[in-house]
Design a protein around this motif. Structure first.
Motif, PDB file in Angstrom:
ATOM      1  N   GLY A  21      49.249  44.126  43.999  1.00  0.00           N
ATOM      2  CA  GLY A  21      48.262  43.105  44.311  1.00  0.00           C
ATOM      3  C   GLY A  21      48.325  42.019  43.254  1.00  0.00           C
ATOM      4  O   GLY A  21      48.602  42.300  42.089  1.00  0.00           O
ATOM      5  N   MET A  22      48.065  40.766  43.657  1.00  0.00           N
ATOM      6  CA  MET A  22      48.173  39.638  42.738  1.00  0.00           C
ATOM      7  C   MET A  22      46.821  38.932  42.598  1.00  0.00           C
ATOM      8  O   MET A  22      46.138  38.672  43.585  1.00  0.00           O
ATOM      9  CB  MET A  22      49.208  38.632  43.236  1.00  0.00           C
ATOM     10  N   VAL A  23      46.482  38.636  41.340  1.00  0.00           N
ATOM     11  CA  VAL A  23      45.318  37.798  41.035  1.00  0.00           C
ATOM     12  C   VAL A  23      45.847  36.595  40.263  1.00  0.00           C
ATOM     13  O   VAL A  23      46.527  36.750  39.243  1.00  0.00           O
ATOM     14  CB  VAL A  23      44.276  38.552  40.196  1.00  0.00           C
ATOM     15  N   PHE A  24      45.513  35.391  40.740  1.00  0.00           N
ATOM     16  CA  PHE A  24      46.097  34.173  40.182  1.00  0.00           C
ATOM     17  C   PHE A  24      45.110  33.449  39.270  1.00  0.00           C
ATOM     18  O   PHE A  24      43.912  33.718  39.266  1.00  0.00           O
ATOM     19  CB  PHE A  24      46.546  33.239  41.309  1.00  0.00           C
ATOM     20  N   GLN A  25      45.640  32.496  38.517  1.00  0.00           N
ATOM     21  CA  GLN A  25      44.807  31.682  37.619  1.00  0.00           C
ATOM     22  C   GLN A  25      43.735  30.948  38.410  1.00  0.00           C
ATOM     23  O   GLN A  25      42.553  31.024  38.096  1.00  0.00           O
ATOM     24  CB  GLN A  25      45.678  30.679  36.866  1.00  0.00           C
ATOM     25  N   ALA A  26      44.158  30.231  39.427  1.00  0.00           N
ATOM     26  CA  ALA A  26      43.221  29.701  40.414  1.00  0.00           C
ATOM     27  C   ALA A  26      43.218  30.728  41.545  1.00  0.00           C
ATOM     28  O   ALA A  26      44.246  31.307  41.866  1.00  0.00           O
ATOM     29  CB  ALA A  26      43.686  28.346  40.918  1.00  0.00           C
ATOM     30  N   ALA A  27      42.056  30.979  42.104  1.00  0.00           N
ATOM     31  CA  ALA A  27      41.953  32.083  43.065  1.00  0.00           C
ATOM     32  C   ALA A  27      42.901  31.930  44.250  1.00  0.00           C
ATOM     33  O   ALA A  27      43.262  32.904  44.902  1.00  0.00           O
ATOM     34  CB  ALA A  27      40.519  32.205  43.558  1.00  0.00           C
ATOM     35  N   ASN A  28      43.330  30.677  44.536  1.00  0.00           N
ATOM     36  CA  ASN A  28      44.257  30.422  45.646  1.00  0.00           C
ATOM     37  C   ASN A  28      43.720  30.959  46.974  1.00  0.00           C
ATOM     38  O   ASN A  28      44.454  31.567  47.754  1.00  0.00           O
ATOM     39  CB  ASN A  28      45.635  31.037  45.359  1.00  0.00           C
ATOM     40  N   LEU A  29      42.439  30.703  47.211  1.00  0.00           N
ATOM     41  CA  LEU A  29      41.842  31.122  48.477  1.00  0.00           C
ATOM     42  C   LEU A  29      42.168  30.106  49.570  1.00  0.00           C
ATOM     43  O   LEU A  29      42.443  28.945  49.301  1.00  0.00           O
ATOM     44  CB  LEU A  29      40.323  31.246  48.331  1.00  0.00           C
ATOM     45  N   LEU A  30      42.119  30.575  50.793  1.00  0.00           N
ATOM     46  CA  LEU A  30      42.326  29.697  51.951  1.00  0.00           C
ATOM     47  C   LEU A  30      41.015  28.990  52.246  1.00  0.00           C
ATOM     48  O   LEU A  30      40.012  29.622  52.587  1.00  0.00           O
ATOM     49  CB  LEU A  30      42.791  30.514  53.155  1.00  0.00           C
ATOM     50  N   ASP A  31      41.008  27.660  52.113  1.00  0.00           N
ATOM     51  CA  ASP A  31      39.770  26.889  52.230  1.00  0.00           C
ATOM     52  C   ASP A  31      39.112  27.018  53.598  1.00  0.00           C
ATOM     53  O   ASP A  31      37.892  26.913  53.723  1.00  0.00           O
ATOM     54  CB  ASP A  31      40.038  25.410  51.942  1.00  0.00           C
ATOM     55  N   SER A  32      39.917  27.230  54.621  1.00  0.00           N
ATOM     56  CA  SER A  32      39.379  27.258  55.979  1.00  0.00           C
ATOM     57  C   SER A  32      38.877  28.644  56.388  1.00  0.00           C
ATOM     58  O   SER A  32      38.423  28.815  57.520  1.00  0.00           O
ATOM     59  CB  SER A  32      40.450  26.802  56.971  1.00  0.00           C
ATOM     60  N   GLN A  91      37.101  36.702  55.336  1.00  0.00           N
ATOM     61  CA  GLN A  91      38.400  36.488  55.964  1.00  0.00           C
ATOM     62  C   GLN A  91      39.519  36.393  54.933  1.00  0.00           C
ATOM     63  O   GLN A  91      40.637  36.845  55.184  1.00  0.00           O
ATOM     64  CB  GLN A  91      38.349  35.216  56.814  1.00  0.00           C
ATOM     65  N   ASN A  92      39.220  35.825  53.778  1.00  0.00           N
ATOM     66  CA  ASN A  92      40.224  35.761  52.721  1.00  0.00           C
ATOM     67  C   ASN A  92      40.604  37.157  52.234  1.00  0.00           C
ATOM     68  O   ASN A  92      41.780  37.450  52.027  1.00  0.00           O
ATOM     69  CB  ASN A  92      39.703  34.922  51.546  1.00  0.00           C
ATOM     70  N   SER A 114      31.105  29.488  43.311  1.00  0.00           N
ATOM     71  CA  SER A 114      31.441  29.047  41.959  1.00  0.00           C
ATOM     72  C   SER A 114      32.837  29.541  41.591  1.00  0.00           C
ATOM     73  O   SER A 114      33.441  30.354  42.298  1.00  0.00           O
ATOM     74  CB  SER A 114      30.421  29.594  40.959  1.00  0.00           C
ATOM     75  N   GLY A 115      33.349  29.065  40.463  1.00  0.00           N
ATOM     76  CA  GLY A 115      34.681  29.490  40.038  1.00  0.00           C
ATOM     77  C   GLY A 115      34.777  30.986  39.823  1.00  0.00           C
ATOM     78  O   GLY A 115      35.766  31.623  40.213  1.00  0.00           O
ATOM     79  N   GLY A 116      33.750  31.560  39.207  1.00  0.00           N
ATOM     80  CA  GLY A 116      33.764  33.002  38.984  1.00  0.00           C
ATOM     81  C   GLY A 116      33.694  33.788  40.278  1.00  0.00           C
ATOM     82  O   GLY A 116      34.339  34.836  40.429  1.00  0.00           O
ATOM     83  N   GLN A 117      32.896  33.305  41.231  1.00  0.00           N
ATOM     84  CA  GLN A 117      32.810  33.975  42.524  1.00  0.00           C
ATOM     85  C   GLN A 117      34.133  33.890  43.276  1.00  0.00           C
ATOM     86  O   GLN A 117      34.564  34.863  43.907  1.00  0.00           O
ATOM     87  CB  GLN A 117      31.678  33.344  43.344  1.00  0.00           C
ATOM     88  N   GLN A 118      34.790  32.744  43.213  1.00  0.00           N
ATOM     89  CA  GLN A 118      36.097  32.615  43.852  1.00  0.00           C
ATOM     90  C   GLN A 118      37.099  33.601  43.248  1.00  0.00           C
ATOM     91  O   GLN A 118      37.888  34.214  43.961  1.00  0.00           O
ATOM     92  CB  GLN A 118      36.614  31.185  43.695  1.00  0.00           C
ATOM     93  N   GLN A 119      37.050  33.751  41.925  1.00  0.00           N
ATOM     94  CA  GLN A 119      37.985  34.667  41.290  1.00  0.00           C
ATOM     95  C   GLN A 119      37.712  36.114  41.712  1.00  0.00           C
ATOM     96  O   GLN A 119      38.633  36.908  41.892  1.00  0.00           O
ATOM     97  CB  GLN A 119      37.917  34.533  39.767  1.00  0.00           C
ATOM     98  N   ARG A 120      36.436  36.457  41.906  1.00  0.00           N
ATOM     99  CA  ARG A 120      36.129  37.813  42.351  1.00  0.00           C
ATOM    100  C   ARG A 120      36.576  38.047  43.791  1.00  0.00           C
ATOM    101  O   ARG A 120      36.991  39.153  44.151  1.00  0.00           O
ATOM    102  CB  ARG A 120      34.635  38.089  42.169  1.00  0.00           C
ATOM    103  N   VAL A 121      36.515  37.011  44.610  1.00  0.00           N
ATOM    104  CA  VAL A 121      37.082  37.129  45.962  1.00  0.00           C
ATOM    105  C   VAL A 121      38.587  37.373  45.862  1.00  0.00           C
ATOM    106  O   VAL A 121      39.151  38.210  46.578  1.00  0.00           O
ATOM    107  CB  VAL A 121      36.793  35.862  46.804  1.00  0.00           C
ATOM    108  N   GLY A 122      39.234  36.654  44.932  1.00  0.00           N
ATOM    109  CA  GLY A 122      40.666  36.859  44.724  1.00  0.00           C
ATOM    110  C   GLY A 122      40.988  38.275  44.273  1.00  0.00           C
ATOM    111  O   GLY A 122      42.000  38.859  44.686  1.00  0.00           O
ATOM    112  N   ILE A 123      40.145  38.842  43.429  1.00  0.00           N
ATOM    113  CA  ILE A 123      40.351  40.221  42.972  1.00  0.00           C
ATOM    114  C   ILE A 123      40.167  41.194  44.137  1.00  0.00           C
ATOM    115  O   ILE A 123      40.957  42.130  44.314  1.00  0.00           O
ATOM    116  CB  ILE A 123      39.383  40.549  41.826  1.00  0.00           C
TER     117      ILE A 123
END
Length: 369
Positions: free
Chosen positions: A126-137, A142-143, A183-192
């Motif tokens: 599994g990969m976690v990136f510097q920017a969460a790299n979530l799909l905006d749409s 869903q992400n 927020s940025g932290g929430q996006q990162q947790r979605v990425g995790i």
């Protein structure tokens, strides 16, 4: 960047969700079993990577790298820009074929695999990136579910898994939120959460906290540690932030110009006062030159001790008896080792004698340049 509510529920939610998420891992074919301490999960053998530039010049991004990361551990890979960290992670994931050497993941050699077999092996990562790299749409739910959709998992099953993972990371109330609403932290947790969707055995984190503020960084690192403890996954963190290694890593590797400069358990690294990585992890205290009087020299004193062994008290007693003043100091506890850094202001006339006395007591000392 971080709202005050960002992460406020994470600790309780992670505790409540650990059992349900563990069950989800079983349902989806993964194992949330105990940490397999001591067994190698990642092995790099004589790994080198060279690139040919326009004009024919060759650049060696990695040079004969040998590394073993134990299963269930959190391993930090540190180094400045250009050290080879990004190339290493691309070789680990099979995105780059090394020029020489081998990459093993849980006993399977990734180098040389055909595309189909390589794709299958990559599902263990599994990969976690510097920017969460979530799909905006797509929503948070869903992400998180997207890797399972790509893998052909049915909608009901993948959405149930995504909901459980969002609860694990403290975002059970934000399943229908879009990335722009987080927020940025929430996006990162979605990425995790997304990185955990397919029940990987390894989670690779590429600078996961470099875009976050200090409080959010602490929350994200605590979350990664809980995930390791809950699922028994191996976590590799690529970072230039020594605070990340201090906070959660069991072991670390320092890369410099594509080569391993140091590697080992954090406990062993910080126990060596002359280690470059140890000095990066616990640097010498800063000192204003204006505070140093005439005929005075500053000595940098480095020592370690274990609980019950009063090395710090011994050093301070020696300094006092020799007429040295403590100009600045740092004490930290890491991996059950107490690390001390002192800047001593000593009379230049007695410099040699004071250094000899400290060295005779196994205290590392050098003149500050």
């Amino acid at each position: 960047m971080t709202q005050s509510s960002d992460g406020a529920k994470a600790s309780n939610s992670a505790t409540r969700a650990s059992n349900s998420a563990t069950q989800a891992a079983g349902k989806n074919g993964g194992q949330a079993g105990p940490v397999r301490g001591g067994e190698p999960m990642i092995v790099l053998e004589n790994l080198s990577k060279r690139y040919t530039l326009r004009g024919g010049n060759e650049v060696e991004a990695l040079k004969n790298v040998n590394l073993t990361v134990d299963a269930g551990s959190i391993h930090g890979i540190v180094g400045q820009s250009g050290a080879g960290k990004s190339t290493l992670i691309r070789c680990l994931t099979g995105l780059e074929e090394p020029s020489e050497g081998k990459v093993y993941l849980d006993g399977t050699q990734l180098t040389g695999l055909r595309q189909g077999a390589l794709r299958k092996a990559r599902r263990k990562i599994g990969m976690v990136f510097q920017a969460a790299n979530l799909l905006d749409s797509r929503t948070a739910l869903q992400n998180v579910a997207y890797p399972l959709k790509i893998a052909g998992v049915g909608k009901t099953e993948r959405e149930a898994r995504a909901k459980e993972l969002l609860e694990l990371v403290g975002l059970e109330g934000r399943a229908n939120s879009y990335p722009s609403q987080l927020s940025g932290g929430q996006q990162q947790r979605v990425g995790i959460a997304r990185a955990l969707a397919a029940n990987p055995e390894v989670v690779l984190c590429d600078e996961p906290t470099s875009a976050l503020d200090a409080e959010t960084t602490r929350q994200v690192l605590a979350l990664l540690e809980r995930i390791r403890d809950t699922f028994g996954v191996t976590i590799v963190i690529i970072t230039h932030e020594m605070g990340v290694v201090r906070e959660i890593c069991d072991s670390a590797t320092m890369l410099e110009h594509g080569e391993i400069l140091e590697s080992g358990s954090v406990r062993k690294i910080v126990a060596d006062p002359r280690s470059k990585l140890a000095r990066e992890l616990v640097p010498m205290p800063s000192l204003d030159d204006a505070e140093i009087g005439p005929d005075t020299t500053v000595l940098d004193v480095m020592f370690t001790s274990k609980p019950g062994v009063p090395t710090g008290a011994t050093v301070l007693s020696l300094a006092s008896r020799m007429g040295a003043d403590v100009a600045a100091g740092t004490f930290e506890s890491m991996a059950e080792v107490q690390v001390g850094r002192l800047a001593l202001a000593v009379p230049t006339l007695h410099l040699k004698q004071i250094m000899q006395t400290l060295e005779q007591n196994d205290i590392a000392v050098e003149v500050r340049s």
